[in-house]
Scaffold this motif. Structure first.
Motif, PDB file in Angstrom:
ATOM      1  N   ARG A  18       0.830  -1.207   0.000  1.00  0.00           N
ATOM      2  CA  ARG A  18       0.000   0.000   0.000  1.00  0.00           C
ATOM      3  C   ARG A  18       0.860   1.251   0.000  1.00  0.00           C
ATOM      4  NH1 ARG A  18      -1.533   3.582   3.601  1.00  0.00           N
ATOM      5  NH2 ARG A  18      -0.596   2.437   5.325  1.00  0.00           N
ATOM      6  N   GLN A  19       1.921   1.268   0.809  1.00  0.00           N
ATOM      7  CA  GLN A  19       2.792   2.438   0.874  1.00  0.00           C
ATOM      8  C   GLN A  19       3.540   2.649  -0.434  1.00  0.00           C
ATOM      9  OE1 GLN A  19       4.791   0.722   4.092  1.00  0.00           O
ATOM     10  NE2 GLN A  19       3.412   1.512   5.659  1.00  0.00           N
TER      11      GLN A  19
ATOM     12  N   SER B  29       4.098   4.112   7.698  1.00  0.00           N
ATOM     13  CA  SER B  29       2.837   4.850   7.838  1.00  0.00           C
ATOM     14  C   SER B  29       2.999   5.935   8.891  1.00  0.00           C
ATOM     15  CB  SER B  29       1.704   3.907   8.239  1.00  0.00           C
ATOM     16  OG  SER B  29       1.424   2.989   7.215  1.00  0.00           O
TER      17      SER B  29
ATOM     18  N   ARG C  78      -8.926   6.869   6.506  1.00  0.00           N
ATOM     19  CA  ARG C  78      -8.103   7.531   5.490  1.00  0.00           C
ATOM     20  C   ARG C  78      -7.784   8.965   5.866  1.00  0.00           C
ATOM     21  NH1 ARG C  78      -7.167   4.315   1.601  1.00  0.00           N
ATOM     22  NH2 ARG C  78      -6.251   5.995   0.348  1.00  0.00           N
TER      23      ARG C  78
END
Length: 440
Positions: free
Chosen positions: A50-51, A92, A191
């Motif tokens: 995802r990153q 994150s 989010r």
């Protein structure tokens, strides 16, 4: 324009430093210029899928490598595989807050790291909610059971729960209902920092929402339900200080009673990061309340009876310390492979050959040992150890007011003899808990 900090010099071993860049749900546009420049210049980009997916290929041409699972054992080998290249690791938010930065520091050493943090999800959440960060308790359920929350539930408290995925909000709601906090208000902030951030809210009781976005944090305004006779055991007020009500525990009579337990914990003197051996665990109350003293306190409860051992695990989950380790087996045989303790409590089996010697020998210099007994045979043993090792030998007597006909009188409990001592020598530094869950 924000100046780009120069890269740190090479370490004394000649190894090229590893840069850790925090990134949020807002992706590339939300990064500071220094972070963007670092990512452009990287030869190797390591992170979760995802990153890595947040980086535009045209801006970041470096080789992309996804973390394997399990992550921690692979860290050193993966970094060393790219020795001599400019390696940048994505994390994150703030890499040093429940993040990969901690693991990299422990594996590689702080001298090999350059960390560029991004606002954490906690900072974003508090900004959206109007909560003061320093007054908000933060807990992570990433790689941890939901029972971890139980120790933090108090009316009026505000909690932020780092989610393990889309199902975490419903799991939190279910635990709150079960613990008597059904009226608590939940807000799921998803989010955060991105253009499509959104909030879902409702009460824990009757939580109406299906699983949503996996990237979320749960805000909890703790509110207790009205107490009924049926719910009294679940919603009993559990103080932060030692000496929880005896009915907080499931037990078969093998329980260090409340007032003696409070005196015992005071003598054991838990401190952050320390490890306790609770030998002869019974219902597990000493180890449980040791761990409730601070979230980094650790304990091992040794209990030879399998039924009691299972009961200890149940009590630990109910009272918010599911990380309590339970070893089923007799002492001293079961003590041989345990990590070195900072404190030892012996609540049973004192007269078993070698128990006291094994506990004393295993104790760190500066560590504390406390032993309780109600029998003359064990009392004589403790008197001998007091003579040889010093410390404090006390007798604790507790009486309770009970009905006597139409009047009230005192019923004396069996007096408890307690020996407490400190092992001579300089204290060793506490070892941090290894229970980190998965990095974000």
């Amino acid at each position: 324009m924000t100046p780009v900090p120069p890269p740190p010099p090479e370490t004394t071993t000649g190894a090229v430093p590893v840069t850790v860049v925090g990134i949020g749900a807002d992706g590339w546009p939300g990064l500071a210029p220094a972070s963007q420049e670092t990512l452009r210049a990287a030869d190797v980009l390591i992170g979760g899928p995802r990153q890595l997916g947040l980086l535009p290929p045209g801006e970041c041409p470096g080789e992309r490598v996804a973390w394997p699972s399990p992550l921690r054992p692979a860290v050193r080998g993966l970094i060393e595989r790219h020795a001599g290249r400019r390696v940048t690791v994505l994390a994150s938010g703030d890499p040093m807050f429940f993040g990969i930065g901690r693991t990299l520091t422990e594996v590689l050493g702080p001298g090999r790291l350059r960390v560029l943090p991004h606002p954490s999800s906690v900072s974003y959440a508090c900004a959206r909610l109007g909560w003061a960060v320093e007054e908000t308790e933060v807990l992570s359920l990433v790689g941890r059971p939901a029972a971890t929350l139980s120790a933090a539930l108090y009316p009026g408290r505000r909690l932020l729960v780092l989610s393990a995925g889309a199902g975490t909000p419903a799991e939190v709601a279910a635990l709150l209902r079960d613990r008597g906090f059904g009226p608590s208000r939940l807000r799921v902030l998803a989010r955060l920092g991105s253009a499509d951030e959104h909030v879902t809210e409702g009460a824990a009781e009757g939580w109406p929402h299906p699983p949503g976005d996996a990237l979320n944090i749960v805000a909890v305004d703790c509110r207790a339900a009205e107490t009924t006779a049926e719910s009294a055991a679940k919603t009993a007020r559990l103080a932060l200080t030692p000496g929880l009500p005896d009915h907080s525990y499931e037990h078969d009579g093998q329980l260090t009673k409340r007032h003696v337990r409070a005196a015992t914990l005071a003598a054991l003197a838990p401190a952050p990061g320390e490890l306790l051996w609770d030998v002869g665990g019974g219902a597990g109350s000493i180890g449980i309340e040791w761990m409730r003293a601070h979230r980094s306190c650790r304990a091992v409860s040794v209990e030879r009876d399998p039924v009691r051992a299972r009961r200890i695990e149940h009590n630990a989950h109910s009272l918010g310390v599911p990380g309590l380790r339970v070893v089923t087996g007799p002492a001293p045989a079961s003590l041989a492979e345990l990590p070195t303790p900072d404190a030892v409590f012996i609540g049973g089996g004192l007269t078993a050959p070698g128990v006291l010697d094994a506990c004393w020998d295993a104790l760190r210099p500066g560590g504390r040992i406390v032993a309780n007994t109600v029998t003359l045979e064990s009392e004589a043993l403790l008197a001998d150890w007091h003579r040889r090792r010093g410390g404090e030998l006390v007798r604790i007597a507790v009486a309770h007011a009970v009905p006597v006909g139409g009047f009230t009188g005192w019923r004396q409990a069996m007096p408890v003899t307690q020996w407490a001592a400190v092992k001579s020598g300089p204290p060793a530094p506490a070892v941090e808990s290894a229970d980190r869950g998965e990095e974000r």
